[in-house]
Design a protein around this motif. Structure first.
Motif, PDB file in Angstrom:
ATOM      1  N   ILE A   3       0.851  -1.185   0.000  1.00  0.00           N
ATOM      2  CA  ILE A   3       0.000   0.000   0.000  1.00  0.00           C
ATOM      3  C   ILE A   3       0.886   1.234   0.000  1.00  0.00           C
ATOM      4  O   ILE A   3       1.815   1.342   0.802  1.00  0.00           O
ATOM      5  CB  ILE A   3      -0.927   0.005   1.230  1.00  0.00           C
ATOM      6  N   THR A   4       0.581   2.148  -0.905  1.00  0.00           N
ATOM      7  CA  THR A   4       1.305   3.413  -0.986  1.00  0.00           C
ATOM      8  C   THR A   4       0.298   4.544  -0.901  1.00  0.00           C
ATOM      9  O   THR A   4      -0.740   4.518  -1.566  1.00  0.00           O
ATOM     10  CB  THR A   4       2.079   3.521  -2.312  1.00  0.00           C
ATOM     11  N   ILE A   5       0.634   5.532  -0.073  1.00  0.00           N
ATOM     12  CA  ILE A   5      -0.211   6.711   0.087  1.00  0.00           C
ATOM     13  C   ILE A   5       0.609   7.921  -0.349  1.00  0.00           C
ATOM     14  O   ILE A   5       1.727   8.119   0.120  1.00  0.00           O
ATOM     15  CB  ILE A   5      -0.671   6.870   1.546  1.00  0.00           C
ATOM     16  N   GLY A   6       0.045   8.713  -1.255  1.00  0.00           N
ATOM     17  CA  GLY A   6       0.737   9.891  -1.757  1.00  0.00           C
ATOM     18  C   GLY A   6       0.105  11.162  -1.227  1.00  0.00           C
ATOM     19  O   GLY A   6      -1.122  11.284  -1.168  1.00  0.00           O
ATOM     20  N   TYR A   7       0.975  12.116  -0.819  1.00  0.00           N
ATOM     21  CA  TYR A   7       0.490  13.405  -0.323  1.00  0.00           C
ATOM     22  C   TYR A   7       1.665  14.379  -0.256  1.00  0.00           C
ATOM     23  O   TYR A   7       2.802  14.036  -0.524  1.00  0.00           O
ATOM     24  CB  TYR A   7      -0.149  13.251   1.062  1.00  0.00           C
ATOM     25  N   TRP A   8       1.354  15.604   0.132  1.00  0.00           N
ATOM     26  CA  TRP A   8       2.377  16.625   0.351  1.00  0.00           C
ATOM     27  C   TRP A   8       3.262  16.228   1.533  1.00  0.00           C
ATOM     28  O   TRP A   8       2.918  15.317   2.286  1.00  0.00           O
ATOM     29  CB  TRP A   8       1.732  17.982   0.658  1.00  0.00           C
ATOM     30  N   THR A   9       4.352  16.944   1.746  1.00  0.00           N
ATOM     31  CA  THR A   9       5.246  16.669   2.872  1.00  0.00           C
ATOM     32  C   THR A   9       4.724  17.280   4.171  1.00  0.00           C
ATOM     33  O   THR A   9       5.486  17.490   5.107  1.00  0.00           O
ATOM     34  CB  THR A   9       6.674  17.191   2.593  1.00  0.00           C
ATOM     35  N   ILE A  10       3.435  17.555   4.222  1.00  0.00           N
ATOM     36  CA  ILE A  10       2.796  18.053   5.442  1.00  0.00           C
ATOM     37  C   ILE A  10       1.801  17.000   5.923  1.00  0.00           C
ATOM     38  O   ILE A  10       1.493  16.055   5.197  1.00  0.00           O
ATOM     39  CB  ILE A  10       2.064  19.395   5.202  1.00  0.00           C
ATOM     40  N   ARG A  11       1.279  17.185   7.143  1.00  0.00           N
ATOM     41  CA  ARG A  11       0.289  16.218   7.651  1.00  0.00           C
ATOM     42  C   ARG A  11      -1.044  16.389   6.945  1.00  0.00           C
ATOM     43  O   ARG A  11      -1.592  15.441   6.411  1.00  0.00           O
ATOM     44  CB  ARG A  11       0.130  16.375   9.163  1.00  0.00           C
ATOM     45  N   GLY A  12      -1.621  17.572   6.992  1.00  0.00           N
ATOM     46  CA  GLY A  12      -2.849  17.901   6.284  1.00  0.00           C
ATOM     47  C   GLY A  12      -3.895  16.800   6.242  1.00  0.00           C
ATOM     48  O   GLY A  12      -4.189  16.147   7.237  1.00  0.00           O
ATOM     49  N   LEU A  13      -4.460  16.590   5.067  1.00  0.00           N
ATOM     50  CA  LEU A  13      -5.543  15.627   4.870  1.00  0.00           C
ATOM     51  C   LEU A  13      -5.103  14.172   5.000  1.00  0.00           C
ATOM     52  O   LEU A  13      -5.928  13.294   5.221  1.00  0.00           O
ATOM     53  CB  LEU A  13      -6.179  15.828   3.489  1.00  0.00           C
ATOM     54  N   VAL A  14      -3.813  13.913   4.877  1.00  0.00           N
ATOM     55  CA  VAL A  14      -3.357  12.522   4.932  1.00  0.00           C
ATOM     56  C   VAL A  14      -3.197  12.030   6.365  1.00  0.00           C
ATOM     57  O   VAL A  14      -3.168  10.819   6.607  1.00  0.00           O
ATOM     58  CB  VAL A  14      -2.039  12.343   4.139  1.00  0.00           C
ATOM     59  N   ALA A  15      -3.150  12.932   7.335  1.00  0.00           N
ATOM     60  CA  ALA A  15      -2.921  12.521   8.723  1.00  0.00           C
ATOM     61  C   ALA A  15      -3.955  11.513   9.193  1.00  0.00           C
ATOM     62  O   ALA A  15      -3.619  10.500   9.809  1.00  0.00           O
ATOM     63  CB  ALA A  15      -2.897  13.739   9.640  1.00  0.00           C
ATOM     64  N   LYS A 117     -12.351  20.295  10.530  1.00  0.00           N
ATOM     65  CA  LYS A 117     -10.931  20.406  10.193  1.00  0.00           C
ATOM     66  C   LYS A 117     -10.704  21.505   9.162  1.00  0.00           C
ATOM     67  O   LYS A 117      -9.766  22.296   9.278  1.00  0.00           O
ATOM     68  CB  LYS A 117     -10.400  19.069   9.675  1.00  0.00           C
ATOM     69  N   GLY A 118     -11.575  21.583   8.154  1.00  0.00           N
ATOM     70  CA  GLY A 118     -11.444  22.628   7.136  1.00  0.00           C
ATOM     71  C   GLY A 118     -11.597  24.016   7.722  1.00  0.00           C
ATOM     72  O   GLY A 118     -10.857  24.941   7.385  1.00  0.00           O
ATOM     73  N   ALA A 119     -12.562  24.178   8.636  1.00  0.00           N
ATOM     74  CA  ALA A 119     -12.773  25.482   9.265  1.00  0.00           C
ATOM     75  C   ALA A 119     -11.594  25.873  10.140  1.00  0.00           C
ATOM     76  O   ALA A 119     -11.236  27.054  10.233  1.00  0.00           O
ATOM     77  CB  ALA A 119     -14.061  25.460  10.092  1.00  0.00           C
ATOM     78  N   ALA A 120     -10.970  24.888  10.772  1.00  0.00           N
ATOM     79  CA  ALA A 120      -9.843  25.171  11.661  1.00  0.00           C
ATOM     80  C   ALA A 120      -8.547  25.443  10.900  1.00  0.00           C
ATOM     81  O   ALA A 120      -7.753  26.294  11.298  1.00  0.00           O
ATOM     82  CB  ALA A 120      -9.631  24.010  12.633  1.00  0.00           C
ATOM     83  N   THR A 121      -8.320  24.732   9.803  1.00  0.00           N
ATOM     84  CA  THR A 121      -7.051  24.879   9.094  1.00  0.00           C
ATOM     85  C   THR A 121      -7.110  25.855   7.928  1.00  0.00           C
ATOM     86  O   THR A 121      -6.080  26.371   7.506  1.00  0.00           O
ATOM     87  CB  THR A 121      -6.558  23.513   8.560  1.00  0.00           C
ATOM     88  N   GLY A 122      -8.297  26.122   7.402  1.00  0.00           N
ATOM     89  CA  GLY A 122      -8.439  27.020   6.256  1.00  0.00           C
ATOM     90  C   GLY A 122      -7.766  28.366   6.430  1.00  0.00           C
ATOM     91  O   GLY A 122      -7.036  28.818   5.537  1.00  0.00           O
ATOM     92  N   PRO A 123      -7.966  29.036   7.575  1.00  0.00           N
ATOM     93  CA  PRO A 123      -7.323  30.343   7.753  1.00  0.00           C
ATOM     94  C   PRO A 123      -5.798  30.306   7.673  1.00  0.00           C
ATOM     95  O   PRO A 123      -5.163  31.289   7.320  1.00  0.00           O
ATOM     96  CB  PRO A 123      -7.791  30.769   9.145  1.00  0.00           C
ATOM     97  N   MET A 124      -5.204  29.149   7.975  1.00  0.00           N
ATOM     98  CA  MET A 124      -3.748  29.033   7.910  1.00  0.00           C
ATOM     99  C   MET A 124      -3.248  29.090   6.470  1.00  0.00           C
ATOM    100  O   MET A 124      -2.086  29.358   6.224  1.00  0.00           O
ATOM    101  CB  MET A 124      -3.300  27.735   8.561  1.00  0.00           C
ATOM    102  N   TYR A 125      -4.149  28.808   5.543  1.00  0.00           N
ATOM    103  CA  TYR A 125      -3.804  28.844   4.116  1.00  0.00           C
ATOM    104  C   TYR A 125      -4.342  30.098   3.427  1.00  0.00           C
ATOM    105  O   TYR A 125      -4.330  30.188   2.201  1.00  0.00           O
ATOM    106  CB  TYR A 125      -4.329  27.588   3.410  1.00  0.00           C
ATOM    107  N   GLY A 126      -4.878  31.016   4.223  1.00  0.00           N
ATOM    108  CA  GLY A 126      -5.379  32.260   3.658  1.00  0.00           C
ATOM    109  C   GLY A 126      -6.772  32.157   3.103  1.00  0.00           C
ATOM    110  O   GLY A 126      -7.224  33.062   2.400  1.00  0.00           O
ATOM    111  N   TRP A 127      -7.492  31.059   3.397  1.00  0.00           N
ATOM    112  CA  TRP A 127      -8.858  30.917   2.929  1.00  0.00           C
ATOM    113  C   TRP A 127      -9.757  31.811   3.761  1.00  0.00           C
ATOM    114  O   TRP A 127      -9.594  31.974   4.961  1.00  0.00           O
ATOM    115  CB  TRP A 127      -9.352  29.493   3.048  1.00  0.00           C
TER     116      TRP A 127
END
Length: 132
Positions: A3-15, A117-127
């Motif tokens: 099994i391989t999981i692909g994502y950015w080098t951050i935790r984000g949605l893959v955590a 999770k989206g409401a909590a992390t969105g502002p960190m990305y400027g959303w």
């Protein structure tokens, strides 16, 4: 199977996928993509391979399941919640609920947690706040 999981080098949605795999005792490999520095957050690392992975809907995170013997990709998909549902169905079906009603509750909670999770992390990305 591998099994391989692909994502950015951050935790984000893959955590949450990683946590679930650890909870279920499922071993997996990762393919990580580097984002550029903000505020642009270049996606070049991902974009150069995005359409060459054989995914029906190329997006991050993604899951690839390789056949144990041939090491050919036997199954692949993207999107966080569907990946979690697939992994639960494959390795620990009880997580999905025993009845249709329990399964509906599992889906309900998965979507509520996604929204929180989206409401909590969105502002960190400027959303912007969608409720404003």
């Amino acid at each position: 199977m591998t099994i391989t999981i692909g994502y950015w080098t951050i935790r984000g949605l893959v955590a949450q996928i990683n946590y679930q795999c650890r909870y279920m005792g499922v071993e997996y490999e990762t393919e990580e993509y580097t984002q550029g520095e903000g505020p642009e957050f270049s996606r070049e690392d991902w974009l150069k391979v995005k359409f060459n992975l054989g995914l029906d809907f190329p997006n991050l995170p993604y899951l690839k399941v390789k056949d144990k013997e041939s090491q050919e990709v036997a199954f692949s998909m993207s999107e966080t919640i569907p990946i979690q549902r697939y992994l639960a169905g494959k390795f620990m079906p009880a997580l999905l609920g025993a009845t249709v009603e329990e399964q509906a509750r599992v889906d309900q909670f998965a979507n509520i947690f996604r929204d929180i999770k989206g409401a909590a992390t969105g502002p960190m990305y400027g959303w912007e706040d969608p409720t404003a």
